[in-house]
Design a protein around this motif. Sequence first.
Motif, PDB file in Angstrom:
ATOM      1  N   PRO A 284       0.815  -1.226   0.000  1.00 60.17           N
ATOM      2  CA  PRO A 284       0.000   0.000   0.000  1.00 60.17           C
ATOM      3  C   PRO A 284       0.847   1.275   0.000  1.00 60.17           C
ATOM      4  N   ASP A 285       2.090   1.155   0.503  1.00 66.82           N
ATOM      5  CA  ASP A 285       2.948   2.348   0.544  1.00 66.82           C
ATOM      6  C   ASP A 285       3.811   2.494  -0.705  1.00 66.82           C
ATOM      7  N   ASP A 286       3.718   1.513  -1.583  1.00 64.38           N
ATOM      8  CA  ASP A 286       4.559   1.540  -2.786  1.00 64.38           C
ATOM      9  C   ASP A 286       3.727   1.658  -4.056  1.00 64.38           C
ATOM     10  N   LEU A 287       2.542   2.230  -3.946  1.00 60.99           N
ATOM     11  CA  LEU A 287       1.664   2.291  -5.110  1.00 60.99           C
ATOM     12  C   LEU A 287       2.264   3.147  -6.234  1.00 60.99           C
TER      13      LEU A 287
ATOM     14  N   LEU B 177       4.525   0.917  -8.091  1.00 60.65           N
ATOM     15  CA  LEU B 177       3.773  -0.041  -8.910  1.00 60.65           C
ATOM     16  C   LEU B 177       3.145   0.642 -10.118  1.00 60.65           C
ATOM     17  N   THR B 178       2.738   1.900  -9.947  1.00 56.67           N
ATOM     18  CA  THR B 178       2.139   2.643 -11.063  1.00 56.67           C
ATOM     19  C   THR B 178       3.195   2.934 -12.135  1.00 56.67           C
ATOM     20  N   ARG B 179       4.386   3.322 -11.697  1.00 54.34           N
ATOM     21  CA  ARG B 179       5.479   3.546 -12.661  1.00 54.34           C
ATOM     22  C   ARG B 179       5.808   2.244 -13.389  1.00 54.34           C
ATOM     23  N   LEU B 180       5.778   1.171 -12.610  1.00 53.16           N
ATOM     24  CA  LEU B 180       6.066  -0.160 -13.165  1.00 53.16           C
ATOM     25  C   LEU B 180       5.091  -0.475 -14.314  1.00 53.16           C
ATOM     26  N   ILE B 181       3.836  -0.148 -14.098  1.00 55.63           N
ATOM     27  CA  ILE B 181       2.825  -0.445 -15.139  1.00 55.63           C
ATOM     28  C   ILE B 181       3.137   0.341 -16.415  1.00 55.63           C
ATOM     29  N   GLY B 182       3.547   1.589 -16.254  1.00 59.44           N
ATOM     30  CA  GLY B 182       3.912   2.398 -17.428  1.00 59.44           C
ATOM     31  C   GLY B 182       4.993   1.719 -18.251  1.00 59.44           C
TER      32      GLY B 182
END
Lengths: 237, 334
Positions: free
Chosen positions: B39-42, B45-50
């Motif tokens: 939850p603190d690394d969203l 994770l969002t950058r990862l999706i990019g």
Amino acid sequence: MAATRLEVSNLSAGYGPTRIVSNLTFEVAEGGRLAILGRNGVGKTTLLASLMGLSTHHDGTISVGGMNMTGLKASARARAGIGYVPQTRDVFRSLTVEENLVTGLKGRTTEALEEAYALFPRLAERRKHFGTQLSGGEQQMLSLARTLMGKPSLLLLDEPLEGLAPVICDQLMLTIAKLAESGEMTIVLVEQQIERALDFAESVMVIERGRSVWAGECGELRSDRKIVERLLGVGLH
Amino acid sequence: MSDRLAMEDRRSSRLPFPAELGALVAMALAGLLGYLVFPDDLAFLTRLIGIVFLVLSLDLVTGYCGIATLGQSAIFGVAAYAVGNACLAGLVDPVALLGVGMVAGAVMGLASGVLVAKFQGLPQLVLSIAVGQLVAAMANKLSSVTGGSDGLAGISPGPVLGIFNFDLYGRTGYVFSLVVLVIVFVILLRFVRSPFGLLCRAIKDDSLRARMIGARVYPRLILMYGISGAVAGIGGALTAINTGVVGLDSVSFERSAETLVMLVIGGAGTLWGALIGSVVFQIFEHYVSAANPFHWMTILGLMLIVVVLFAPRGLVPLAVSVVDRIAPRLGGKS
């Protein structure tokens, strides 16, 4: 697509500046069956490659169904109705049998697949197998079936029986004969198994050093054993 | 024969698109897991999706068409700059911005494809690097458009669908990115199995044979480049929307090279390979660089060597072959 007439006039072709076939002139009528015979290395494969646009064109014209093919690329010739089954049994190795068959097809593929599987039941059994997992005979069937998916009006077959077991040869020739009898395509067959080629074809052309040295009806060639032995180096039963 | 085909068609019609549905469920669950476990690394994770989009786009041209390229980040970066400028000009709707990124990526992809797909082998690779370097140099020089070395900052998109504002914790950005990823991934799964997708794989296998069945190879490759550009463009757009800034790193050669490494780790020529390779690489990089800031590159290099030695075709093909070997034994026992 209905069978078309093939007209070749003074064709010279090869690879780069080297001429392999010279001044070949012949015709195959709509739905006709021509066998091209000759010893190894006389230019039979080059002739088919030049009909398909895969070799260097030097001179002459190639016309299919009245359409001049001479300057066209291989892909355009395929779209114009020429189907080519090369000696090398090219199948797409990373695709399954079914994927090989439907590759590049437009519209609904189910009917086309049914037709292909009806012609080659063995392929239906191997539909989920990759090109690399097929035997030589199966690869040849797939190569032929894939070409037929394009509904060619002129089919060029380059030694389809090479390296196959006699029983597979029988099956394959039966299928090719069935295709010829349907009258939907004109067929040009290059084959080293002379008996089978003569059984299949209506007319025959013998090539030596890239030139046509004999042309006529199959029966005529059969009856003249001396010519067969001199030109092809084999005897007929 | 036709009865058998019809029967199989009926059987498969009970559950339409099973592979796609499976992917949808698996990715939704993985996304939910990410949301709950990190939850603190969203933001990470969002950058990862990019970046996943960038690797997927590379897979379309390299894995499916056999085009060697080290310039894919140029497409990603151009789309990110386009989205950044559109947003600064007043277009703040995130979905519209995604569209801008997609179109910009597709146009850049087509332009790259016209050049790169014309050649094969080393000239192709060199041209792709040249295109990437050209874009990177222009991004550095055209500071009025790109912000130069300072980057394009102040990108502040509006709420998603007019309802969900981008929050400080990155929840909206994460869910938005995940939903877009799932949709695009499912569409791509269908796409690569379409006759066009199969034809691209056929071209990679044997382009001469593909020509002999009537395929126009060069236009197909350009078109695939355009589609791949659209996918990279979505990634660039999401990165710009979620981070609020576009920097020169978006178009850098290093990013292109990293993308290729991620694809090799996962397995080129399979969308799952691109997805898993990029996730594994980025998570590894994220945690190892935090744990050991001085030697993480060495550890990463060692990991790459191990993967290439023991799974030269990538982790996903390795997993598939292991399952293929084990499954019949398990089936035999039961």
